[in-house]
Design a protein around this motif. Structure first.
Motif, short mmCIF file in Angstrom:
data_model
loop_
_atom_site.label_atom_id
_atom_site.label_comp_id
_atom_site.label_asym_id
_atom_site.label_seq_id
_atom_site.Cartn_x
_atom_site.Cartn_y
_atom_site.Cartn_z
N UNK A 74 -2.69 9.67 -10.54
CA UNK A 74 -3.05 8.24 -9.80
C UNK A 74 -3.49 7.26 -10.87
N UNK A 75 -4.25 7.75 -11.93
CA UNK A 75 -5.05 6.94 -12.77
C UNK A 75 -4.04 5.93 -13.41
N UNK A 76 -2.88 6.33 -13.57
CA UNK A 76 -1.93 5.57 -14.17
C UNK A 76 -1.20 4.61 -13.14
N UNK A 77 -1.25 4.79 -11.95
CA UNK A 77 -0.81 4.10 -10.91
C UNK A 77 -2.04 2.81 -10.76
N UNK A 114 -7.49 0.13 -3.53
CA UNK A 114 -8.66 0.89 -2.95
C UNK A 114 -8.16 2.18 -2.18
N UNK A 115 -7.13 2.35 -1.57
CA UNK A 115 -6.78 3.78 -0.97
C UNK A 115 -6.38 4.69 -1.98
N UNK A 116 -5.68 4.22 -3.12
CA UNK A 116 -5.44 5.02 -4.24
C UNK A 116 -6.56 5.52 -4.98
N UNK A 117 -7.69 4.81 -5.02
CA UNK A 117 -8.79 5.39 -5.63
C UNK A 117 -9.48 6.33 -5.07
N UNK A 118 -9.57 5.96 -3.52
CA UNK A 118 -10.02 6.87 -2.42
C UNK A 118 -9.32 8.11 -2.54
N UNK A 123 -1.81 11.02 0.35
CA UNK A 123 -2.34 9.29 0.44
C UNK A 123 -2.01 9.07 1.89
N UNK A 124 -3.18 8.21 2.09
CA UNK A 124 -2.81 7.45 3.51
C UNK A 124 -3.48 6.17 3.31
N UNK A 156 0.76 -1.27 -0.07
CA UNK A 156 0.00 0.10 -0.18
C UNK A 156 0.82 1.27 0.00
N UNK A 157 1.85 1.36 0.77
CA UNK A 157 2.57 2.49 1.01
C UNK A 157 3.51 2.84 0.01
N UNK A 158 4.26 1.90 -0.77
CA UNK A 158 5.09 2.43 -1.68
C UNK A 158 4.13 2.70 -2.85
N UNK A 159 3.15 2.05 -3.10
CA UNK A 159 2.20 2.48 -4.38
C UNK A 159 1.79 3.66 -4.08
N UNK A 160 1.21 4.08 -2.89
CA UNK A 160 0.54 5.32 -2.46
C UNK A 160 1.25 6.51 -2.82
N UNK A 161 2.73 6.36 -2.09
CA UNK A 161 3.75 7.34 -2.49
C UNK A 161 3.95 7.56 -3.71
N UNK A 162 4.12 6.61 -4.65
CA UNK A 162 4.24 6.87 -6.21
C UNK A 162 3.06 7.57 -6.68
#
Length: 425
Positions: free
Chosen positions: A262-265, A306-310, A389-390, A250-256
């Protein structure tokens, strides 16, 4: 840290036992159901009825709590959950299980909402972050700890159902005897699907599909393992690895996602999840290590979505709308978890147990395609204007309620009104 957690120790202890029971029961039922010869459709519906009860509980439970109070409501919900799991061990009948799981889902929503609102009431601005992080950790380790009990007891006996009942009884005691003052009335759940879609079409569609994939896997992964001939210990390990891999990713993906569109991630992670799912569905590996590696990759990708979409939805919303937007998306995720098991069960019966991952892969491919499509139609929010991001506790299908959003430090930071007024609204 100790000073921050001591005032809510009883509530966190109840949370641990509650999620130990949830984790144990959530894995025990599909494994025992497979042993009893229940069809994939019925095993999928068992997950669907639980998710339906949970979503309904998010709407109805607050009114019940207002009438009878937090302590009595929590004790009542907990007693019903305990009663249901014991009856599940006695009445080994698929129709009874469907009814009992719906009631359990409803009561689980009630107990979670009460705990989360109580924690939010007791948290201060200084302790909110520590309490929120500790709460997420307890839910994670509780679910995994409950799942890992399954391999150590013969599932053909009622012993695990009795252990699960004991855990739920232990969850009632700390909160029932706590001297903590009752919190404000539970927040009424409001959802505006049209408004959510106009705010962020990508988040709306993506979270519905993520819920579908996570709901299918969360309910039917154990069925896949049993049908594929995996030992019970390996099934428990497989499900737990998925959760831990998601927590780590979650966290490395979120920081990216904080540094690029975010749509690319979302598109990239969904593609990775789809690739892992397709590898399992098409090549149908029989080796334990191959399965565990692929489900770890799947879990790392799918549970980070999920958290990236939020966060993407909140990028397009006003800061004070964090709770409204995130709460609506959480309920939309719950709707997806209703769809997933209902779809996954028949597909597994038609194409075999590995077809579960064809369902998840299809959902993730749709997320990838739609995220790329929308990226061509709407410019990204500038990095400086984005919501930070969180991480999210939504690693298991529908195990959190809208009340947990008020416990999130971002809700307190982004709100301009008084917390107590916001709770009572």
């Amino acid at each position: 840290m100790r000073r921050n957690l001591l005032p809510v120790l009883a509530l966190l202890t109840s949370t641990l036992f509650l999620f130990l029971g949830n984790g144990l029961q959530g894995l025990l039922l599909p494994v025992r159901g497979s042993l009893e010869g229940y069809s994939n459709e019925i095993l999928g519906l068992i997950g669907t009825t639980w998710a339906t009860g949970f979503v309904v509980g998010c709407f109805v439970a607050p009114n019940l709590v207002r009438r009878i109070g937090h302590v009595r409501a929590f004790a009542g919900f907990g007693a019903l959950i305990c009663l249901n799991v014991l009856l599940t061990g006695i009445l080994v009948d698929q129709t009874a299980w469907l009814i009992l799981r719906a009631v359990t889902g409803f009561c689980t929503a009630g107990t979670c909402m009460i705990i989360e609102s109580w924690l939010n009431e007791r948290a201060t601005n200084e302790s909110r972050g520590a309490i929120f992080s500790f709460y997420i950790s307890i839910t994670l380790f509780g679910v995994v700890g409950g799942q890992m009990m399954v391999p150590f007891v013969d599932i053909s006996t009622p012993i695990l159902f009795m252990i699960c009942g004991i855990l739920y009884c232990l969850a009632i005691i700390p909160t029932a005897v706590s001297r903590a003052a009752s919190p404000q009335p539970l927040k009424r759940v409001k959802i505006d699907l049209k408004g959510l879609y106009h705010n962020s079409p990508v988040s709306f569609i993506a979270i519905l599909l993520i819920g579908t994939a996570n709901g299918a896997y969360g309910t039917l992964a154990a069925v896949f393992g049993a049908r594929a001939g995996l030992p019970e210990g390996t099934i428990a390990l497989m499900v737990s690895i998925t959760i831990f891999a998601g927590a780590i990713a979650q966290f490395p993906a979120g920081r990216l996602s904080d540094t690029m569109d975010r749509r690319y991630v979302l598109a990239a992670l969904s593609a990775v999840g789809a690739a892992a799912g397709l590898a399992l569905a098409l090549f149908q590996p029989s080796g334990v290590y191959a399965i565990l590696i692929l489900v770890a990759i799947y879990g790392a990708a799918s549970n980070a979505l999920y958290p990236i979409a939020v966060a993407h939805a909140n990028d397009h919303a006003s800061p004070e709308d964090f709770v409204k937007v995130s709460g609506g998306l959480l309920l939309l995720f719950g709707i997806g978890t209703i769809i997933g098991p209902s779809l996954g069960g028949p597909v597994m019966s038609w194409l075999g147990p590995h077809a579960l991952f064809a369902v998840t892969a299809a959902s993730h491919l749709l997320v990838t395609a739609y995220a790329i499509f929308r990226s061509r139609r709407r410019a990204p929010v500038p990095v400086a204007d984005r919501d930070s991001y969180a991480g999210s506790p939504a690693l298991a299908p529908s195990l959190t309620t809208p009340e947990s959003l008020l416990l999130n430090p971002r809700a307190n930071e982004n709100s301009t009104d008084d917390p107590s007024e916001r709770q009572a609204s």
